[in-house]
Design an enzyme around this catalytic site. Structure first.
Site, mmCIF file in Angstrom:
data_model
loop_
_atom_site.group_PDB
_atom_site.id
_atom_site.type_symbol
_atom_site.label_atom_id
_atom_site.label_comp_id
_atom_site.label_asym_id
_atom_site.label_seq_id
_atom_site.Cartn_x
_atom_site.Cartn_y
_atom_site.Cartn_z
ATOM 1 C CB CYS A 162 -6.586 -59.820 -44.799
ATOM 2 S SG CYS A 162 -6.288 -58.425 -45.880
ATOM 3 C CB ALA B 124 -20.158 -73.988 -47.470
ATOM 4 C CG ASN C 198 -9.230 -59.718 -40.652
ATOM 5 O OD1 ASN C 198 -10.318 -59.251 -40.947
ATOM 6 N ND2 ASN C 198 -8.107 -59.299 -41.215
ATOM 7 C CB THR D 146 -2.824 -55.825 -39.777
ATOM 8 O OG1 THR D 146 -3.943 -55.291 -40.479
ATOM 9 C CG2 THR D 146 -3.300 -56.788 -38.716
ATOM 10 N N GLY E 287 -8.962 -67.177 -48.452
ATOM 11 C CA GLY E 287 -7.582 -66.895 -48.860
ATOM 12 C C GLY E 287 -7.362 -65.402 -48.828
ATOM 13 C CE LYS F 138 -7.153 -55.950 -40.101
ATOM 14 N NZ LYS F 138 -7.919 -55.497 -41.234
HETATM 15 C C1 UGA Z 1 -10.898 -59.135 -45.024
HETATM 16 C C2 UGA Z 1 -11.958 -58.580 -44.054
HETATM 17 O O1 UGA Z 1 -13.263 -58.991 -44.481
HETATM 18 C C3 UGA Z 1 -11.889 -57.055 -43.990
HETATM 19 O O2 UGA Z 1 -12.814 -56.565 -43.022
HETATM 20 C C4 UGA Z 1 -10.461 -56.628 -43.588
HETATM 21 O O3 UGA Z 1 -10.310 -55.222 -43.606
HETATM 22 C C5 UGA Z 1 -9.472 -57.218 -44.595
HETATM 23 O O4 UGA Z 1 -9.607 -58.659 -44.623
HETATM 24 C C6 UGA Z 1 -8.083 -56.824 -44.146
HETATM 25 O O5 UGA Z 1 -7.648 -57.302 -43.084
HETATM 26 O O6 UGA Z 1 -7.458 -55.964 -44.780
HETATM 27 P P1 UGA Z 1 -10.717 -59.387 -47.685
HETATM 28 O O7 UGA Z 1 -9.498 -60.207 -47.407
HETATM 29 O O8 UGA Z 1 -10.644 -58.305 -48.702
HETATM 30 O O9 UGA Z 1 -11.227 -58.666 -46.330
HETATM 31 O O10 UGA Z 1 -11.866 -60.372 -48.165
HETATM 32 P P2 UGA Z 1 -13.155 -61.068 -47.544
HETATM 33 O O11 UGA Z 1 -14.345 -60.580 -48.252
HETATM 34 O O12 UGA Z 1 -13.176 -61.010 -46.087
HETATM 35 O O13 UGA Z 1 -12.908 -62.593 -47.996
HETATM 36 C C7 UGA Z 1 -11.801 -63.339 -47.494
HETATM 37 C C8 UGA Z 1 -11.857 -64.757 -48.004
HETATM 38 O O14 UGA Z 1 -12.949 -65.481 -47.423
HETATM 39 C C9 UGA Z 1 -12.058 -64.880 -49.513
HETATM 40 O O15 UGA Z 1 -11.217 -65.891 -50.014
HETATM 41 C C10 UGA Z 1 -13.513 -65.282 -49.667
HETATM 42 O O16 UGA Z 1 -13.768 -66.014 -50.834
HETATM 43 C C11 UGA Z 1 -13.709 -66.126 -48.423
HETATM 44 N N1 UGA Z 1 -15.124 -66.203 -47.973
HETATM 45 C C12 UGA Z 1 -15.755 -65.084 -47.555
HETATM 46 C C13 UGA Z 1 -15.765 -67.433 -47.947
HETATM 47 O O17 UGA Z 1 -15.177 -68.486 -48.318
HETATM 48 N N2 UGA Z 1 -17.052 -67.499 -47.495
HETATM 49 C C14 UGA Z 1 -17.714 -66.390 -47.069
HETATM 50 O O18 UGA Z 1 -18.891 -66.511 -46.654
HETATM 51 C C15 UGA Z 1 -17.057 -65.152 -47.104
#
Ligand code: UGA
Length: 464
Positions: free
Chosen positions: A295, A287, A243, A121, A292, A239
């Site tokens: 990414c 919520a 995010n 990225t 964190g 990208k």
């Molecule tokens: C994120 C994106 O979802 C991917 O599409 C992207 O490829 C990736 O970053 C990247 O840029 O490489 P990731 O960081 O693995 O993926 O995790 P997520 O599932 O997106 O969760 C991110 C954070 O948000 C976590 O801390 C999770 O607990 C939090 N979250 C997620 C919430 O607090 N509430 C939600 O409803 C969803």
């Protein structure tokens, strides 16, 4: 096709393994010897469900090899993926040192037409910058003697390569399914030739016509995967915008949760109620203690920095970041409300990683909250199913327990920080008897409030 993947972090490794699984000849390289040594012994340097099985299958199938020799890998392969880290600098902008190093190496070893694919990225416009560095470092262009003989009006041989931006949308913990059944594939380049070759590379995924391995990735979609072809800059922006939008959705629901809490509404019902509106959608409306990982924090901040270069103040994104910072601190306030005096109290944490099914603790909300409580004088204990070594960012006073019982034993409060499936199945009745006080803060609204209350817990969720 002959593919080289430079960088064996989450994205590089999953990309390399999955491309070999759909039949390509893949060489994965990294300058970190330790990582390559592990991979050469068929061991993974990261935890990602099912990646180990696919890794072994493709090493045995001789489609996937690992090497420390970056130069040879560039020379032998035709499509070169750059998947190195772009960690945040102190001011929040992306550190492009590793991308620059790799681009120079590619330039030095350019022999015949190659496609350079940017999976890292990178800030908007980096595709052209990578192109410039490769160009400046090709053998022709670094040959001073040859250059000095060039006559006015003559130009050097234009090196033979095209740069494509192919941003990644994998989520840690579900990376394999995401790689095989993506919502879309984005390809940004000014070269039609390069785009056509990339479409060919991804054809089995685009057409969803390869044999899925049961229990490893069986969620293949029935419809072809949409391919978005665009210019380099738009692909890079897609990208960051994706995010940032997802982080915005989470901060939005967290702000609503805070209002729900005061007004007596239940944010879970509210999220369900708004999420069924197709224009809003139910996903990423959980919520909790906020987002964190490696990414969202990095990318949202980097986008604000990119905007600032153009004199734009990102008021919305700044608020998204602030809501997220406050959301972690709100848990500390909740602890103070429940325990009154934090000093000398024993607090057990369920979960350390930034989300379930990963060992990644980078910018994990759990760690910020633990460090704050340890600084306030609490005895903090933590258990995580996968994270067994304390990360450097964790306050040295935090005790890592090797079993769940230790978290409950003599504790005044439990905080569920990561929604690992096994935390749902805990025998809260039995373990509650080990506690001094049966208080639980459910930082992910993961447990059933009424059931926990029936078991005698004082249950505190987020926005409920
Ligand atoms: C994120 C994106 O979802 C991917 O599409 C992207 O490829 C990736 O970053 C990247 O840029 O490489 P990731 O960081 O693995 O993926 O995790 P997520 O599932 O997106 O969760 C991110 C954070 O948000 C976590 O801390 C999770 O607990 C939090 N979250 C997620 C919430 O607090 N509430 C939600 O409803 C969803």
């Amino acid at each position: 096709m002959k593919v080289c993947v430079i960088g064996t972090g989450y994205v590089g490794l999953v990309t390399g393994v999955c491309l070999s699984e759909i039949g390509h000849d893949v060489v994965c390289v990294d300058k970190e010897e330790l990582k390559i040594n592990m991979l050469l012994e068929n061991k993974l340097p990261i935890y990602e469900p099912n990646l180990d099985k696919l890794l072994l299958k493709n090493i045995e199938g001789k489609r996937l090899v690992f090497s420390k020799d970056i130069a040879s890998a560039i020379r032998s392969q035709d499509i070169i993926f750059i998947s190195v880290g772009t960690p945040p600098l102190a001011d929040g902008s992306a550190d492009l040192r590793f991308v620059e190093e790799v681009a120079r190496e590619i330039g030095n070893n350019l022999n015949g037409y190659k496609i350079i694919v940017n999976k890292s990225t990178v800030p908007i416009g980096s595709g052209d910058w990578v192109s410039m560095i490769i160009n400046d470092n090709t053998p022709d262009n670094t040959d001073i003697e040859k250059k000095s003989k060039i006559k006015i009006g003559e130009s050097y041989n234009k090196p033979h390569f095209d740069v494509v931006s192919n941003p990644e949308f994998l989520r840690e913990g579900t990376a394999i399914s995401d790689a095989f059944s993506p919502d879309r594939i984005v390809l940004g380049s000014s070269s039609k030739r390069a785009i056509d070759i990339m479409i060919e590379l991804y054809k089995p995924i685009i057409n969803q016509d390869f044999e899925p391995l049961d229990n490893i990735y069986n969620q293949m979609g029935k419809k072809p995967v949409p391919v978005i072809t665009t210019d380099l800059v738009s692909a890079e922006m897609i990208k960051y915008a994706a995010n940032s939008f997802l982080a915005t959705k989470i901060s939005f629901i967290n702000e609503i949760a805070n209002i729900c809490e005061k007004a007596g509404a239940d944010v879970k019902r509210v999220a369900h109620g708004i999420g069924l509106d197709k224009r809003i959608g139910e996903r990423f409306l959980n919520a909790g203690i906020g987002w964190g990982g490696s990414c969202f924090p990095k990318d949202v901040t980097a986008l604000t920095k990119i905007a600032a270069e153009y004199g734009i103040t990102t008021q919305l994104l700044n608020a998204v970041i602030n809501v997220n910072i406050q959301q972690r601190l709100k848990v500390v306030q909740k602890v103070q409300e429940v325990l009154k005096i934090v000093k000398g109290k024993s607090i057990g944490f369920l979960g350390l990683s930034f989300k379930p099914d990963t060992d990644d603790t980078r910018d994990a909300p759990a760690i910020t909250i633990m460090n704050n409580l340890a600084n306030l004088g609490a005895k903090v204990k933590a258990f995580d199913p996968i994270v067994k070594v304390a990360p450097d960012s964790l306050n040295a006073k935090v005790i890592l327990c090797q079993n769940i019982d230790g978290i409950f034993m003599d504790s005044d409060l439990i905080i569920l920080a990561t929604e690992w499936e096994e935390f749902y199945k805990i025998d809260y009745k039995k373990l509650g008897n080990l506690m001094r006080e049966k208080n639980i803060i459910d930082g992910r609204n993961f447990l059933e409030k009424v059931k926990m209350q029936e078991l005698g817990y004082k249950y505190i969720g987020i926005g409920r």
